[in-house]
Motif scaffolding. Structure first.
Motif, PDB file in Angstrom:
ATOM      1  N   VAL A  54      50.121  16.671 -24.660  1.00 44.22           N
ATOM      2  CA  VAL A  54      51.366  17.201 -24.111  1.00 44.22           C
ATOM      3  C   VAL A  54      52.045  18.157 -25.083  1.00 44.22           C
ATOM      4  O   VAL A  54      52.467  19.264 -24.706  1.00 44.22           O
ATOM      5  CB  VAL A  54      52.321  16.046 -23.734  1.00 44.22           C
ATOM      6  CG1 VAL A  54      53.738  16.578 -23.489  1.00 44.22           C
ATOM      7  CG2 VAL A  54      51.825  15.339 -22.491  1.00 44.22           C
ATOM      8  N   VAL A  55      52.158  17.764 -26.344  1.00 46.34           N
ATOM      9  CA  VAL A  55      52.877  18.598 -27.327  1.00 46.34           C
ATOM     10  C   VAL A  55      52.189  19.949 -27.503  1.00 46.34           C
ATOM     11  O   VAL A  55      52.829  21.007 -27.442  1.00 46.34           O
ATOM     12  CB  VAL A  55      52.983  17.862 -28.675  1.00 46.34           C
ATOM     13  CG1 VAL A  55      53.537  18.792 -29.749  1.00 46.34           C
ATOM     14  CG2 VAL A  55      53.874  16.629 -28.538  1.00 46.34           C
ATOM     15  N   LEU A  56      50.878  19.936 -27.697  1.00 46.98           N
ATOM     16  CA  LEU A  56      50.157  21.198 -27.869  1.00 46.98           C
ATOM     17  C   LEU A  56      50.120  21.993 -26.562  1.00 46.98           C
ATOM     18  O   LEU A  56      50.159  23.223 -26.577  1.00 46.98           O
ATOM     19  CB  LEU A  56      48.741  20.925 -28.369  1.00 46.98           C
ATOM     20  CG  LEU A  56      48.649  20.362 -29.787  1.00 46.98           C
ATOM     21  CD1 LEU A  56      47.207  20.050 -30.148  1.00 46.98           C
ATOM     22  CD2 LEU A  56      49.224  21.347 -30.806  1.00 46.98           C
TER      23      LEU A  56
ATOM     24  N   ALA B 217      51.569  25.823 -25.976  1.00 44.11           N
ATOM     25  CA  ALA B 217      50.744  26.904 -25.442  1.00 44.11           C
ATOM     26  C   ALA B 217      51.383  27.531 -24.214  1.00 44.11           C
ATOM     27  O   ALA B 217      51.466  28.773 -24.086  1.00 44.11           O
ATOM     28  CB  ALA B 217      49.355  26.364 -25.104  1.00 44.11           C
ATOM     29  N   ASN B 218      51.856  26.707 -23.276  1.00 40.90           N
ATOM     30  CA  ASN B 218      52.507  27.233 -22.074  1.00 40.90           C
ATOM     31  C   ASN B 218      53.822  27.931 -22.402  1.00 40.90           C
ATOM     32  O   ASN B 218      54.176  28.929 -21.758  1.00 40.90           O
ATOM     33  CB  ASN B 218      52.758  26.095 -21.075  1.00 40.90           C
ATOM     34  CG  ASN B 218      51.490  25.665 -20.362  1.00 40.90           C
ATOM     35  OD1 ASN B 218      50.829  26.459 -19.711  1.00 40.90           O
ATOM     36  ND2 ASN B 218      51.147  24.390 -20.476  1.00 40.90           N
ATOM     37  N   PHE B 219      54.522  27.409 -23.390  1.00 42.39           N
ATOM     38  CA  PHE B 219      55.790  28.017 -23.812  1.00 42.39           C
ATOM     39  C   PHE B 219      55.568  29.454 -24.275  1.00 42.39           C
ATOM     40  O   PHE B 219      56.257  30.383 -23.826  1.00 42.39           O
ATOM     41  CB  PHE B 219      56.410  27.189 -24.928  1.00 42.39           C
ATOM     42  CG  PHE B 219      57.670  27.783 -25.503  1.00 42.39           C
ATOM     43  CD1 PHE B 219      58.908  27.443 -24.979  1.00 42.39           C
ATOM     44  CD2 PHE B 219      57.612  28.675 -26.568  1.00 42.39           C
ATOM     45  CE1 PHE B 219      60.072  27.996 -25.499  1.00 42.39           C
ATOM     46  CE2 PHE B 219      58.776  29.227 -27.095  1.00 42.39           C
ATOM     47  CZ  PHE B 219      60.007  28.888 -26.563  1.00 42.39           C
TER      48      PHE B 219
ATOM     49  N   GLY C 216      60.106  30.157 -20.051  1.00 45.08           N
ATOM     50  CA  GLY C 216      60.784  31.139 -19.200  1.00 45.08           C
ATOM     51  C   GLY C 216      62.232  31.335 -19.596  1.00 45.08           C
ATOM     52  O   GLY C 216      62.723  32.475 -19.674  1.00 45.08           O
ATOM     53  N   LEU C 217      62.931  30.231 -19.867  1.00 47.75           N
ATOM     54  CA  LEU C 217      64.339  30.341 -20.268  1.00 47.75           C
ATOM     55  C   LEU C 217      64.472  30.999 -21.639  1.00 47.75           C
ATOM     56  O   LEU C 217      65.379  31.810 -21.867  1.00 47.75           O
ATOM     57  CB  LEU C 217      64.973  28.947 -20.283  1.00 47.75           C
ATOM     58  CG  LEU C 217      65.125  28.274 -18.915  1.00 47.75           C
ATOM     59  CD1 LEU C 217      65.662  26.861 -19.079  1.00 47.75           C
ATOM     60  CD2 LEU C 217      66.038  29.094 -18.007  1.00 47.75           C
ATOM     61  N   ALA C 218      63.558  30.656 -22.561  1.00 48.75           N
ATOM     62  CA  ALA C 218      63.614  31.267 -23.896  1.00 48.75           C
ATOM     63  C   ALA C 218      63.285  32.750 -23.829  1.00 48.75           C
ATOM     64  O   ALA C 218      63.819  33.545 -24.608  1.00 48.75           O
ATOM     65  CB  ALA C 218      62.637  30.552 -24.825  1.00 48.75           C
ATOM     66  N   GLY C 219      62.399  33.135 -22.908  1.00 50.36           N
ATOM     67  CA  GLY C 219      62.085  34.552 -22.755  1.00 50.36           C
ATOM     68  C   GLY C 219      63.218  35.338 -22.150  1.00 50.36           C
ATOM     69  O   GLY C 219      63.448  36.508 -22.490  1.00 50.36           O
TER      70      GLY C 219
ATOM     71  N   ILE D 138      54.829  22.034 -16.611  1.00 54.02           N
ATOM     72  CA  ILE D 138      56.208  22.149 -16.110  1.00 54.02           C
ATOM     73  C   ILE D 138      57.191  22.383 -17.251  1.00 54.02           C
ATOM     74  O   ILE D 138      57.996  23.330 -17.221  1.00 54.02           O
ATOM     75  CB  ILE D 138      56.585  20.879 -15.318  1.00 54.02           C
ATOM     76  CG1 ILE D 138      55.750  20.778 -14.037  1.00 54.02           C
ATOM     77  CG2 ILE D 138      58.080  20.891 -14.967  1.00 54.02           C
ATOM     78  CD1 ILE D 138      55.899  19.455 -13.314  1.00 54.02           C
ATOM     79  N   VAL D 139      57.130  21.543 -18.270  1.00 53.68           N
ATOM     80  CA  VAL D 139      58.085  21.642 -19.378  1.00 53.68           C
ATOM     81  C   VAL D 139      57.864  22.932 -20.167  1.00 53.68           C
ATOM     82  O   VAL D 139      58.819  23.658 -20.486  1.00 53.68           O
ATOM     83  CB  VAL D 139      57.969  20.416 -20.308  1.00 53.68           C
ATOM     84  CG1 VAL D 139      58.883  20.571 -21.525  1.00 53.68           C
ATOM     85  CG2 VAL D 139      58.305  19.148 -19.542  1.00 53.68           C
TER      86      VAL D 139
END
Length: 335
Positions: free
Chosen positions: A210-212, A216-218, A132-135, A125-126
């Motif tokens: 969570v951090v990694l 990856a999702n980001f 998405g917002l950064a893209g 989710i995060v």
């Protein structure tokens, strides 16, 4: 009827084929190794100083061979394995005898499920929201900062990042415990004292995942959105004077999440395999630690049990998301 023939039936058949091939491989591979589990058990007993005459050794070998499902030819073992699988019986653990494999898995599975389900959902989710917002707002300063941070974090191997957290927050700054799922001597129960203790022990393993996972999702979501913003319908929406927030959330992010949903289903399906490296580093009592011990001891009854459930879990998750995908993407219809 048309839906069943053209859409549902082919996917069910595909699911069954994947499970059949995967479990067949799971059965064959351990038997190609040079490890003889029966002989190892006998060697372990004799190494402890116990005297066994040849007749006793032969009797023990015969009993263990039958008990471990290693009796008969490879084909006979194969059919016997499928028979036990349908009954949910993987036999006893070879090196934690006589505890059944199913019991060991059911003891470890809640720890892994609690850790992986929560961390997978949070990171998905995060990571997708920020990516998405950064893209979409790629020229904003905060988007560039997030992009640089993710580029630094993403290449770090899981075990290195887990070790860094362990060294920093369990040894240099002993804020969190270094190992285990809960404190030694803590009475297990559904109460706040036990739950809070479990949360404290799971914080470092969860943080490493969570951090990694977010990084990856980001990066994946940012790449997807970067391609979507160049589509004609996004250009028309901007030319039509729609608000940036509406375009970003209703059109860009919504479409960008579609391929990520498949990745989420596969990640959740891998719960039966456990977070191997993370659980080993933090000595977390989950499926990953269980598999690691089974590999080291040559306990291929336990290895086959965990791997079989993992194959079924991943194939099942793929089937479910395949059937539900038209609910997320209106362009797809059951034809």
């Amino acid at each position: 009827m048309l839906f069943f023939k053209r859409y549902l039936l082919p996917r069910i058949v595909q699911f069954l084929v994947v499970v059949f091939v995967g479990i067949t491989i799971v059965f064959i591979v351990p038997r190609l190794t040079p490890v003889d589990p029966v002989q190892q058990v006998i060697n372990r007993i004799t190494a402890q100083g116990a005297f066994l005459d040849p007749a006793a050794v032969d009797s023990m070998r015969k009993s263990l061979t039958e008990l471990y499902g290693l009796e008969g030819s490879m084909l006979q073992q194969y059919f016997a394995f499928w028979g036990r699988l349908f009954r949910g019986d993987f036999g006893p653990s070879l090196f934690q005898f006589p505890i059944p494999v199913t019991q060991l898995i059911m003891t470890s599975l809640p720890w892994t499920a609690g850790l992986l389900i929560s961390t997978t959902l949070i990171s998905w989710i995060v990571g997708n929201l920020l990516g998405g917002l950064a893209g979409y707002f790629k020229d904003r300063r905060w988007a560039k900062i997030l992009d640089n941070i993710s580029m630094v974090i993403r290449p770090i191997p899981y075990y290195i990042f887990a070790l860094l957290l362990l060294i920093l927050f369990a040894y240099l700054f002993p804020i969190f415990p270094s190992a285990g799922g809960y404190s030694v001597g803590r009475r297990v129960g559904f109460n706040w004292a036990f739950i809070s203790d479990v949360l404290v022990h799971s914080f470092l393993p969860a943080t490493s995942l969570v951090v990694l996972g977010i990084a990856a999702n980001f990066m994946t979501m940012k790449l997807i959105v970067s391609n979507i913003v160049a589509e004609d319908y996004v250009m028309y929406a901007k030319a039509g004077g729609l608000k940036e927030s509406k375009i970003a959330f209703k059109y860009v992010l919504k479409n960008g999440l579609l391929p990520q949903i498949t990745g989420l289903a596969l990640s959740l399906g891998q719960i039966f395999g456990g977070a191997l490296i993370t659980e080993i580093v933090f000595s977390y009592p989950g499926i990953g630690t269980l598999v690691y011990g089974a590999i080291n001891s040559g306990d291929y009854n336990l290895i086959m049990g965990v791997t079989s459930l993992s194959v079924i879990g991943i194939a099942g998750a793929t089937l479910i998301i395949d059937l539900l995908y038209p609910l997320f993407d209106p362009r797809i219809r059951h034809r």
